[in-house]
Design a protein around this motif. Sequence first.
Motif, short mmCIF file in Angstrom:
data_model
loop_
_atom_site.label_atom_id
_atom_site.label_comp_id
_atom_site.label_asym_id
_atom_site.label_seq_id
_atom_site.Cartn_x
_atom_site.Cartn_y
_atom_site.Cartn_z
N PRO A 139 0.85 -1.20 0.00
CA PRO A 139 0.00 0.00 0.00
C PRO A 139 0.89 1.25 0.00
O PRO A 139 2.03 1.21 0.48
N PRO A 140 0.37 2.37 -0.52
CA PRO A 140 1.16 3.60 -0.57
C PRO A 140 1.68 4.02 0.81
O PRO A 140 0.95 4.02 1.79
N HIS A 141 2.96 4.35 0.85
CA HIS A 141 3.61 4.77 2.08
C HIS A 141 4.88 5.54 1.75
O HIS A 141 5.31 5.58 0.60
N VAL A 142 5.44 6.18 2.76
CA VAL A 142 6.74 6.85 2.61
C VAL A 142 7.68 6.32 3.67
O VAL A 142 7.26 5.90 4.76
N HIS A 143 8.95 6.34 3.33
CA HIS A 143 10.02 6.06 4.29
C HIS A 143 10.55 7.42 4.71
O HIS A 143 10.77 8.29 3.87
N VAL A 144 10.73 7.60 5.98
CA VAL A 144 11.21 8.87 6.54
C VAL A 144 12.57 8.62 7.17
O VAL A 144 12.74 7.66 7.92
N GLU A 145 13.52 9.48 6.85
CA GLU A 145 14.85 9.39 7.44
C GLU A 145 15.30 10.77 7.85
O GLU A 145 14.98 11.76 7.20
N GLY A 146 16.05 10.82 8.93
CA GLY A 146 16.61 12.09 9.40
C GLY A 146 16.42 12.25 10.90
O GLY A 146 15.64 11.53 11.53
N ASN A 147 17.15 13.18 11.46
CA ASN A 147 17.06 13.47 12.89
C ASN A 147 17.25 12.22 13.74
O ASN A 147 16.59 12.04 14.76
N ARG A 174 14.57 6.46 11.49
CA ARG A 174 13.90 6.04 10.25
C ARG A 174 12.52 5.54 10.63
O ARG A 174 12.34 4.95 11.70
N ALA A 175 11.56 5.74 9.74
CA ALA A 175 10.21 5.23 9.98
C ALA A 175 9.55 4.96 8.63
O ALA A 175 10.01 5.43 7.59
N LYS A 176 8.48 4.21 8.70
CA LYS A 176 7.65 3.93 7.53
C LYS A 176 6.23 4.37 7.89
O LYS A 176 5.70 3.95 8.92
N ILE A 177 5.65 5.23 7.06
CA ILE A 177 4.34 5.82 7.35
C ILE A 177 3.38 5.52 6.20
O ILE A 177 3.68 5.81 5.04
N TRP A 178 2.23 4.93 6.54
CA TRP A 178 1.20 4.69 5.53
C TRP A 178 0.58 6.01 5.10
O TRP A 178 0.33 6.89 5.93
N LEU A 179 0.27 6.14 3.82
CA LEU A 179 -0.32 7.40 3.34
C LEU A 179 -1.84 7.43 3.49
O LEU A 179 -2.41 8.50 3.62
N ALA A 180 -2.49 6.29 3.48
CA ALA A 180 -3.96 6.28 3.55
C ALA A 180 -4.48 6.89 4.85
O ALA A 180 -5.48 7.59 4.85
N ASP A 181 -3.80 6.63 5.96
CA ASP A 181 -4.29 7.13 7.24
C ASP A 181 -3.21 7.82 8.06
O ASP A 181 -3.41 8.12 9.22
N SER A 182 -2.05 8.06 7.45
CA SER A 182 -0.90 8.67 8.12
C SER A 182 -0.46 7.85 9.33
O SER A 182 0.15 8.37 10.25
N GLY A 183 -0.81 6.56 9.34
CA GLY A 183 -0.43 5.70 10.45
C GLY A 183 1.01 5.23 10.34
O GLY A 183 1.57 5.14 9.26
N VAL A 184 1.58 4.92 11.46
CA VAL A 184 2.96 4.48 11.52
C VAL A 184 3.02 2.98 11.29
O VAL A 184 2.43 2.21 12.04
N ALA A 185 3.75 2.57 10.26
CA ALA A 185 3.95 1.15 10.00
C ALA A 185 5.13 0.64 10.81
O ALA A 185 5.07 -0.44 11.40
N ARG A 186 6.20 1.41 10.83
CA ARG A 186 7.39 1.09 11.62
C ARG A 186 7.90 2.40 12.22
O ARG A 186 8.27 3.31 11.49
N PRO A 187 7.97 2.49 13.54
CA PRO A 187 8.38 3.75 14.16
C PRO A 187 9.88 4.01 14.16
O PRO A 187 10.31 5.13 14.42
N GLY A 188 10.68 3.00 13.86
CA GLY A 188 12.13 3.22 13.89
C GLY A 188 12.58 3.68 15.27
O GLY A 188 12.07 3.22 16.28
#
Length: 77
Positions: free
Chosen positions: A22-30, A33-47
């Motif tokens: 499903p659509p999501h983004v990987h976030v890196e920085g600070n 790292r995390a993986k966030i679903w785009l459909a509900d802005s929910g956290v898939a992996r909080p890193g």
Amino acid sequence: MPTIYREAGYAFRFRANDRDEPPHVHVEGNGGRAKIWLADSGVARPGRYNPRQLAQIEAIVEEHAHDFLRTWHEYFD
């Protein structure tokens, strides 16, 4: 891994092999790292992010979800 957006020290990216998920983004920085679903802005992996950082990331994703989804579909379709 194309970076689609940067804000507050975070880079929001897709991975080329994410097509079948499903659509999501990987976030890196600070420091994390995390993986966030785009459909509900929910956290898939909080890193390694703390709750305050995750709330900030989720707010950024929610604010830009429409653009992120459009970019996802342009990239993978």
